[in-house]
Scaffold this motif. Structure first.
Motif, PDB file in Angstrom:
ATOM      1  N   GLY A   1      32.544 -23.724  21.794  1.00  8.29           N
ATOM      2  CA  GLY A   1      33.382 -23.731  22.986  1.00  8.29           C
ATOM      3  C   GLY A   1      33.255 -25.025  23.760  1.00  8.29           C
ATOM      4  N   ALA A   2      32.001 -25.413  24.080  1.00  9.83           N
ATOM      5  CA  ALA A   2      31.789 -26.634  24.863  1.00  9.83           C
ATOM      6  C   ALA A   2      32.239 -27.859  24.081  1.00  9.83           C
ATOM      7  CB  ALA A   2      30.309 -26.743  25.228  1.00  9.83           C
TER       8      ALA A   2
ATOM      9  N   GLY B   1      30.833 -17.584  31.117  1.00 16.79           N
ATOM     10  CA  GLY B   1      30.071 -17.601  29.874  1.00 16.79           C
ATOM     11  C   GLY B   1      28.643 -18.051  30.108  1.00 16.79           C
ATOM     12  N   GLU B   2      28.498 -19.076  30.934  1.00 14.99           N
ATOM     13  CA  GLU B   2      27.156 -19.611  31.194  1.00 14.99           C
ATOM     14  C   GLU B   2      26.280 -18.575  31.900  1.00 14.99           C
ATOM     15  OE1 GLU B   2      27.239 -23.733  32.642  1.00 14.99           O
ATOM     16  OE2 GLU B   2      25.669 -23.095  34.033  1.00 14.99           O
TER      17      GLU B   2
ATOM     18  N   THR C   1      33.949 -19.533  24.590  1.00 16.35           N
ATOM     19  CA  THR C   1      32.691 -19.524  25.333  1.00 16.35           C
ATOM     20  C   THR C   1      32.344 -18.129  25.831  1.00 16.35           C
ATOM     21  OG1 THR C   1      33.414 -21.661  26.116  1.00 16.35           O
ATOM     22  CG2 THR C   1      31.427 -20.795  27.084  1.00 16.35           C
TER      23      THR C   1
ATOM     24  N   GLY D   1      28.746 -20.096  20.521  1.00 16.31           N
ATOM     25  CA  GLY D   1      28.996 -20.605  21.867  1.00 16.31           C
ATOM     26  C   GLY D   1      29.029 -22.123  21.932  1.00 16.31           C
TER      27      GLY D   1
ATOM     28  N   PHE E   1      34.214 -20.907  31.715  1.00 16.63           N
ATOM     29  CA  PHE E   1      33.020 -21.592  31.219  1.00 16.63           C
ATOM     30  C   PHE E   1      31.801 -21.137  32.014  1.00 16.63           C
ATOM     31  CE2 PHE E   1      35.978 -24.741  29.442  1.00 16.63           C
ATOM     32  CZ  PHE E   1      35.451 -24.822  28.175  1.00 16.63           C
TER      33      PHE E   1
END
Lengths: 119, 469
Positions: B235-236, B350-351, B174, B232, B347
């Motif tokens: 990742g989630a 990354g967001e 991420t 990306g 996380f």
């Protein structure tokens, strides 16, 4: 000639170092005290029933297939858009035909209920 | 420039990006988000993190309060006296007062004014520290740092039945693409190395070593950002799949489905930009807007495109009102449920970085990139041709103001960052204003709303551009 992708590689290495640094820091510094309760999957306190890999709604697969169709459409649009002025009206009509076919696809999926989530 | 020079330049630019984005913008976003929600909801908010100061220092601060107050008063009094003198000199046509001419008094007004404001700010800071009993809180700015330290020292938990490898790699996947998306975003005009401390001629070719102010000037340009952003998604999805938890799995699948849907919409909303700017390179797009003196947002098809882009971009970052993959009222934490410590924090890093990337991309595509109104390569050139003489002095203000090359670039970088901050703040305001969408509404907004609208926008742009040229 300087390879233009070399800075990207350097940035990738730096970004990996940042991510791995964060990861290693928490792995090393964080305490580990497992208890039987903690090892259970967290489901807001109620006991787990059944396997955790449940069957998902088919809608997600439909979305994935639609994604493939329309993402490839976007991939075709990009080169056309960057050469748009040279291609002129001829290119525009060609792309109009292509988009019409995809528009029909979208309308078909819409009418068939592939975009409805309530049912 | 030889290859080591290129590598050195690339390293410096990467350092700048990491420092600004990871070091400043991401913590600032955390801070703004938490403080602003507190302001909206009338709470105190996270501001307890502080550095305790030793008692002696606090005593010094307390002792300094009175003199500083007097200093503020004296500075403003002196500035006022200088203004009064200037007015009287103007009225009665006096050339010099006490052997000083008007220019000295102008400088005195500016100098004492700045001193007064600075002393006032210092006094406020000292008073805050003394009132709280020696806590250096800096408006709560230390809280993001405290959060990071706390996360690192939290228990690092991996569910026993989880896929260990995928569970560990998901947060890393991420963060990395979010950072490398910055490679192609230009943050200033080209730097001409030999002109570093000179004024660059405004027109014509410049023969000098050109250093593009972006990490890599790729011919695929914006496609690189989409390639990175597309990674990306993994990742989630992988994080949710590997967690061995029903909530995580549902969150992961929702996240994957939402992100791929909005990736299509995001990709299509910006196609009109390529048609108008006639390039895929972001530096060319910024330069186009600079040359035409006309930001993309004010060109009608792109106005629509920018609004559609904003929807798609917020949905792509999975933030409120589009945060169904981690909606706490339905899925506990979605794909984040089983994560703890800094892995959880990664996380969010990354967001937040993705928020910055999408804001920076919007600035380049629709808001002129590094373009500052009336600032050209050679310096400022305000509209019209005029001259103003400051009364009673020899000072002349004209519509032209030449600047050295480094100053021009510095202003451009700062203005670019300012625009990015404004757009990030807009995203924050949307986050704190709108409630969460339902999942079916979210998907329908994409497939039945943004997708057809952006296709129509592409066709309309095509007709307009072809009719125009």
């Amino acid at each position: 000639m300087f390879p233009v992708y070399l800075p990207v590689l350097i940035l990738l290495i730096v970004a990996s170092a940042v991510a791995l640094g964060m990861f290693t820091a928490t792995s090393l510094a964080g305490p580990k005290k497992p208890t039987p309760e903690k090892m259970l999957p967290y489901e807001s306190g109620s006991n787990t029933t059944g396997a955790s890999h449940l069957r998902m709604s088919v809608k997600f697969y439909l979305t994935a297939i639609l994604f493939v169709v329309f993402d490839i459409e976007a991939v075709f649009l990009y080169p056309w858009a960057s050469l748009f002025r040279e291609l002129g009206w001829f290119g525009f009509v060609e792309m109009l035909l292509f988009l019409t076919i995809l528009g029909v696809t979208l309308v078909y999926a819409w009418k068939k209920g592939a975009l409805e989530w309530e049912k | 420039m030889d290859i080591s020079g290129h590598i050195l330049a690339a390293l410096l630019k990467i350092l700048f990006i990491i420092a600004v984005v990871v070091g400043a913008f991401a913590p600032m976003l955390v801070w703004a988000e938490r403080r602003q929600s507190a302001m909206i909801q009338d709470r105190v908010g996270p501001r307890r993190a502080h550095i305790p100061l030793p008692r002696g220092v606090v005593g010094l601060f307390r002792a300094s309060l009175k003199p500083m107050e007097a200093g503020v008063f004296l500075s403003f009094f002196a500035a006022g006296l200088a203004i009064l003198t200037l007015v009287l000199m103007g009225l009665f046509g006096i050339e010099t007062v006490a052997g000083q001419d008007a220019e000295t008094f102008y400088l005195a007004v500016i100098g004492f004014g700045i001193a007064g404001v600075l002393l006032r700010l210092g006094h406020k800071l000292h008073k805050g520290i003394v009132d709280s009993g020696g806590k250096l809180a800096l408006l709560g700015l230390l809280h993001p740092a405290a959060d990071a330290v706390k996360m690192i020292f939290k228990e690092d938990f991996t569910p026993p039945k989880a896929d260990k490898f995928l569970f560990s790699i998901a947060p890393i996947i991420t963060v990395i693409p979010a950072i490398i998306s910055f490679a192609v975003i230009p943050f200033a005009d080209t730097l001409y190395l030999e002109y570093w401390d000179q004024v660059v001629p405004r027109d014509g070719e410049i023969i000098a070593t050109a250093v593009p102010m972006q990490v890599a000037s790729l011919n695929v340009g914006i496609l690189f950002i989409f390639a990175a952003a597309g990674t990306g998604v993994i990742g989630a999805a992988v994080g949710g799949y590997a967690s061995d938890n029903k909530f995580s799995l549902m969150g992961g699948i929702r996240a994957a489905s939402q992100m791929v849907s909005y990736e299509v919409a995001l990709g299509l909303t910006i196609v009109p930009c390529f048609m108008i700017y006639d390039s895929l390179r972001l530096e060319d797009m910024a330069a186009w807007q600079h040359e035409h003196g006309w930001w993309g947002f004010f060109i009608p098809p792109l106005t629509i495109a920018s609004i559609l882009y904003l929807f798609a971009a917020i949905a792509e970052t999975k933030r409120i009102p589009f945060d169904v993959p981690e909606g706490e009222s339905e899925l506990v934490g979605g794909y984040l449920t089983e994560y703890s410590g800094m892995k959880f924090g990664m996380f969010f890093t990354g967001e937040f970085i993705e928020v910055v990337v999408l804001a920076a991309l919007a600035v380049v595509l629709f808001f002129g990139g590094w373009d500052v109104p009336f600032l050209y390569r050679s310096g400022f050139d305000l509209p019209g041709t005029w001259e103003l003489t400051v009364p009673m002095t020899e000072w002349v203000i004209t519509d032209q103001f030449l600047l050295q090359h480094w100053a021009v670039l510095l202003i451009q970088v700062l203005f670019f960052l300012f625009k990015v901050v404004v757009l990030m703040w807009l995203q924050l305001m949307i986050r704190w204003t709108l409630p969460r969408f339902r999942y079916d509404q979210l998907m329908q907004l994409c497939w039945k709303g943004l997708l057809p609208l952006s296709l129509i926008n592409i066709l309309v742009t095509g007709i307009l551009v072809l009719l125009w040229t």
